[in-house]
Write an enzyme that holds these catalytic residues in place. Sequence first.
Site, PDB file in Angstrom:
ATOM      1  N   GLY A  14       0.826  -1.211   0.000  1.00 32.01           N
ATOM      2  CA  GLY A  14       0.000   0.000   0.000  1.00 32.01           C
ATOM      3  C   GLY A  14       0.853   1.250   0.000  1.00 32.01           C
ATOM      4  O   GLY A  14       1.839   1.328   0.723  1.00 32.01           O
ATOM      5  N   ARG A  75       0.972  -5.054  -5.889  1.00 33.19           N
ATOM      6  CA  ARG A  75       0.988  -6.298  -5.114  1.00 33.19           C
ATOM      7  C   ARG A  75       1.452  -7.372  -6.079  1.00 33.19           C
ATOM      8  O   ARG A  75       1.000  -7.437  -7.219  1.00 33.19           O
ATOM      9  CB  ARG A  75      -0.406  -6.648  -4.606  1.00 33.19           C
ATOM     10  CG  ARG A  75      -1.140  -5.448  -4.008  1.00 33.19           C
ATOM     11  CD  ARG A  75      -1.114  -5.445  -2.492  1.00 33.19           C
ATOM     12  NE  ARG A  75      -1.809  -4.244  -2.022  1.00 33.19           N
ATOM     13  CZ  ARG A  75      -1.728  -3.754  -0.808  1.00 33.19           C
ATOM     14  NH1 ARG A  75      -0.975  -4.309   0.097  1.00 33.19           N
ATOM     15  NH2 ARG A  75      -2.390  -2.683  -0.461  1.00 33.19           N
ATOM     16  N   ASP A 106       4.589  -4.801   6.215  1.00 33.81           N
ATOM     17  CA  ASP A 106       5.103  -6.115   6.642  1.00 33.81           C
ATOM     18  C   ASP A 106       5.269  -7.092   5.473  1.00 33.81           C
ATOM     19  O   ASP A 106       6.229  -7.864   5.441  1.00 33.81           O
ATOM     20  CB  ASP A 106       4.261  -6.715   7.773  1.00 33.81           C
ATOM     21  CG  ASP A 106       2.786  -6.833   7.438  1.00 33.81           C
ATOM     22  OD1 ASP A 106       2.368  -6.303   6.394  1.00 33.81           O
ATOM     23  OD2 ASP A 106       2.062  -7.454   8.229  1.00 33.81           O
ATOM     24  N   THR A 128       3.822   2.871   5.718  1.00 36.31           N
ATOM     25  CA  THR A 128       2.408   2.463   5.674  1.00 36.31           C
ATOM     26  C   THR A 128       1.613   3.417   6.547  1.00 36.31           C
ATOM     27  O   THR A 128       2.074   3.794   7.627  1.00 36.31           O
ATOM     28  CB  THR A 128       2.200   1.005   6.155  1.00 36.31           C
ATOM     29  OG1 THR A 128       0.818   0.823   6.495  1.00 36.31           O
ATOM     30  CG2 THR A 128       3.031   0.657   7.371  1.00 36.31           C
ATOM     31  N   ASP A 130      -0.924   2.827   8.220  1.00 33.47           N
ATOM     32  CA  ASP A 130      -1.611   2.157   9.334  1.00 33.47           C
ATOM     33  C   ASP A 130      -0.835   2.139  10.648  1.00 33.47           C
ATOM     34  O   ASP A 130      -1.404   1.841  11.686  1.00 33.47           O
ATOM     35  CB  ASP A 130      -1.939   0.704   8.953  1.00 33.47           C
ATOM     36  CG  ASP A 130      -2.807   0.623   7.712  1.00 33.47           C
ATOM     37  OD1 ASP A 130      -3.618   1.539   7.504  1.00 33.47           O
ATOM     38  OD2 ASP A 130      -2.666  -0.354   6.943  1.00 33.47           O
ATOM     39  N   ASP A 132       1.037  -0.123  11.566  1.00 35.73           N
ATOM     40  CA  ASP A 132       0.734  -1.470  12.071  1.00 35.73           C
ATOM     41  C   ASP A 132       1.952  -2.386  12.082  1.00 35.73           C
ATOM     42  O   ASP A 132       1.829  -3.604  12.015  1.00 35.73           O
ATOM     43  CB  ASP A 132      -0.400  -2.105  11.248  1.00 35.73           C
ATOM     44  CG  ASP A 132      -0.025  -2.300   9.784  1.00 35.73           C
ATOM     45  OD1 ASP A 132       0.963  -1.692   9.337  1.00 35.73           O
ATOM     46  OD2 ASP A 132      -0.725  -3.067   9.092  1.00 35.73           O
ATOM     47  N   ARG A 174      -6.279  -1.481   8.965  1.00 44.30           N
ATOM     48  CA  ARG A 174      -6.240  -2.954   9.011  1.00 44.30           C
ATOM     49  C   ARG A 174      -6.547  -3.429  10.451  1.00 44.30           C
ATOM     50  O   ARG A 174      -7.525  -2.999  11.019  1.00 44.30           O
ATOM     51  CB  ARG A 174      -4.904  -3.482   8.491  1.00 44.30           C
ATOM     52  CG  ARG A 174      -4.674  -3.076   7.025  1.00 44.30           C
ATOM     53  CD  ARG A 174      -3.874  -4.082   6.266  1.00 44.30           C
ATOM     54  NE  ARG A 174      -2.469  -4.044   6.629  1.00 44.30           N
ATOM     55  CZ  ARG A 174      -1.529  -4.707   5.968  1.00 44.30           C
ATOM     56  NH1 ARG A 174      -1.835  -5.442   4.933  1.00 44.30           N
ATOM     57  NH2 ARG A 174      -0.267  -4.629   6.341  1.00 44.30           N
TER      58      ARG A 174
HETATM   59  P1  ADP Z   1       2.547  -4.227   2.648  1.00 42.25           P
HETATM   60  O1  ADP Z   1       4.012  -4.215   2.367  1.00 42.25           O
HETATM   61  O2  ADP Z   1       1.952  -2.859   2.634  1.00 42.25           O
HETATM   62  O3  ADP Z   1       2.222  -5.043   3.877  1.00 42.25           O
HETATM   63  P2  ADP Z   1       1.635  -6.478   1.003  1.00 42.25           P
HETATM   64  O4  ADP Z   1       1.274  -7.353   2.153  1.00 42.25           O
HETATM   65  O5  ADP Z   1       0.705  -6.452  -0.150  1.00 42.25           O
HETATM   66  O6  ADP Z   1       1.818  -4.954   1.421  1.00 42.25           O
HETATM   67  O7  ADP Z   1       3.074  -6.937   0.483  1.00 42.25           O
HETATM   68  C1  ADP Z   1       3.716  -6.257  -0.567  1.00 42.25           C
HETATM   69  C2  ADP Z   1       4.420  -7.227  -1.456  1.00 42.25           C
HETATM   70  O8  ADP Z   1       5.464  -7.894  -0.731  1.00 42.25           O
HETATM   71  C3  ADP Z   1       3.568  -8.358  -2.028  1.00 42.25           C
HETATM   72  O9  ADP Z   1       2.824  -7.944  -3.134  1.00 42.25           O
HETATM   73  C4  ADP Z   1       4.650  -9.364  -2.417  1.00 42.25           C
HETATM   74  O10 ADP Z   1       5.269  -9.017  -3.629  1.00 42.25           O
HETATM   75  C5  ADP Z   1       5.672  -9.193  -1.290  1.00 42.25           C
HETATM   76  N1  ADP Z   1       5.449 -10.232  -0.270  1.00 42.25           N
HETATM   77  C6  ADP Z   1       4.425 -10.312   0.624  1.00 42.25           C
HETATM   78  N2  ADP Z   1       4.506 -11.433   1.362  1.00 42.25           N
HETATM   79  C7  ADP Z   1       5.602 -12.088   0.949  1.00 42.25           C
HETATM   80  C8  ADP Z   1       6.254 -13.317   1.315  1.00 42.25           C
HETATM   81  N3  ADP Z   1       5.762 -14.101   2.278  1.00 42.25           N
HETATM   82  N4  ADP Z   1       7.395 -13.658   0.662  1.00 42.25           N
HETATM   83  C9  ADP Z   1       7.901 -12.867  -0.310  1.00 42.25           C
HETATM   84  N5  ADP Z   1       7.333 -11.717  -0.714  1.00 42.25           N
HETATM   85  C10 ADP Z   1       6.214 -11.326  -0.108  1.00 42.25           C
END
Ligand code: ADP
Length: 361
Positions: A14, A75, A106, A128, A130, A132, A174
């Site tokens: 995000g 994403r 995260d 982020t 949030d 969070d 979230r």
């Molecule tokens: P944020 O970073 O805001 O929490 P996301 O949870 O959508 O957002 O994660 C962002 C990107 O990080 C995902 O689209 C993916 O490319 C990568 N990612 C998320 N989880 C994993 C994971 N377990 N292993 C490797 N890459 C990941």
Amino acid sequence: MDKIKKIGVLTSGGDAPGMNAAIRAITDKAIEQGLDVVAVLGGYSGLINDKVVPMTMDTVNGIIKRGGTCIYSDRCPEFATEEGMQKAIATCKKHKIDAIVAIGGDGTFRGATDLSLHGIPTVGVAGTIDNDITATDYTVGFDTAMNTVLDALDNFMDTCESHARCNVVEVMGRDCGDIAVRTAIASGAIAVAIPEVPFDEAEALDRIKRARAAGKRGMIVVVSEGVFHTDENGNKIPYGEYFTEICQRDIMETRFARLAHFVRGGNPTLRDRLTASRMGVRAVELLLEGKSDLIVIEEDGKYVPMDIVFALTTDRMYKKKLKDGDLDKYGDEDIAAMKAICDKRTAEIKELYKIANDIAL
Ligand code: ADP
């Protein structure tokens, strides 16, 4: 590790106001240190699809004050697969990217630790709205988002006062009630519901009733998007919508508003620009010191590195999502440190929640 000559910067997950300020700080600091800088467009998907562009002082000129992320975000589930990772590494090799700064939440950090383990030194910056990420006191974008919510709540309050109306306002966050509880206090809301603390619905409704009877006209109820009501069929209904219905039915005219992504935009505040700049600079310094697999966190006003998996594990501990084996590699001291971070967070949110209720009359 060989000396780093070129770093890549990316924003993932995000978007958040202040990400541009971080990109600018990382770029300028790296250039000042004699490094080449490239941006990976669209986060990890840009690494997989070879979307790499050079960054210069000109490219980042003026972006410090802009919301969103000028190097785009996405994403990208493919990045979590070994095949996706191999494509990402091939892109790094092709462009001679020696190290990466990944700005995001995260999920982004899970990707960053994977990259580090695959031989691309990576450092994360917490971006982020949030707030969070349990291990850091503060994330880039949080302050701007709160101020945007506050402006909206003030506007709702103006019209609520005029019409003797209640407005229930759902805000992002979230599973984290940080935006909700702080903006509730700052806007003088009559009630606030957050995921971390049980909400006393009957008491809140009674409070609104009493306030109305005493002549109060405008009421704001802030509800975090992470709070739900489960109906008799087991369906989860966003709590703000549910509360609006019962408040309208039993007490007074009540409207519902979901601020949603509106809160993600806007020019970053001074606080977010400053934090982004400090975290960005620290991230480059860490890479130049030969460090990797870290995020820069804010801890009691200082910007310090933390091991990514330690931070993610602490996060799962706080959110009661620890998986089997998560703590196996940690000794008593580490686990105590994680618990201390969680306790600090819990104490803070509980204190804020109490204040919000104590002064919501
Ligand atoms: P944020 O970073 O805001 O929490 P996301 O949870 O959508 O957002 O994660 C962002 C990107 O990080 C995902 O689209 C993916 O490319 C990568 N990612 C998320 N989880 C994993 C994971 N377990 N292993 C490797 N890459 C990941």
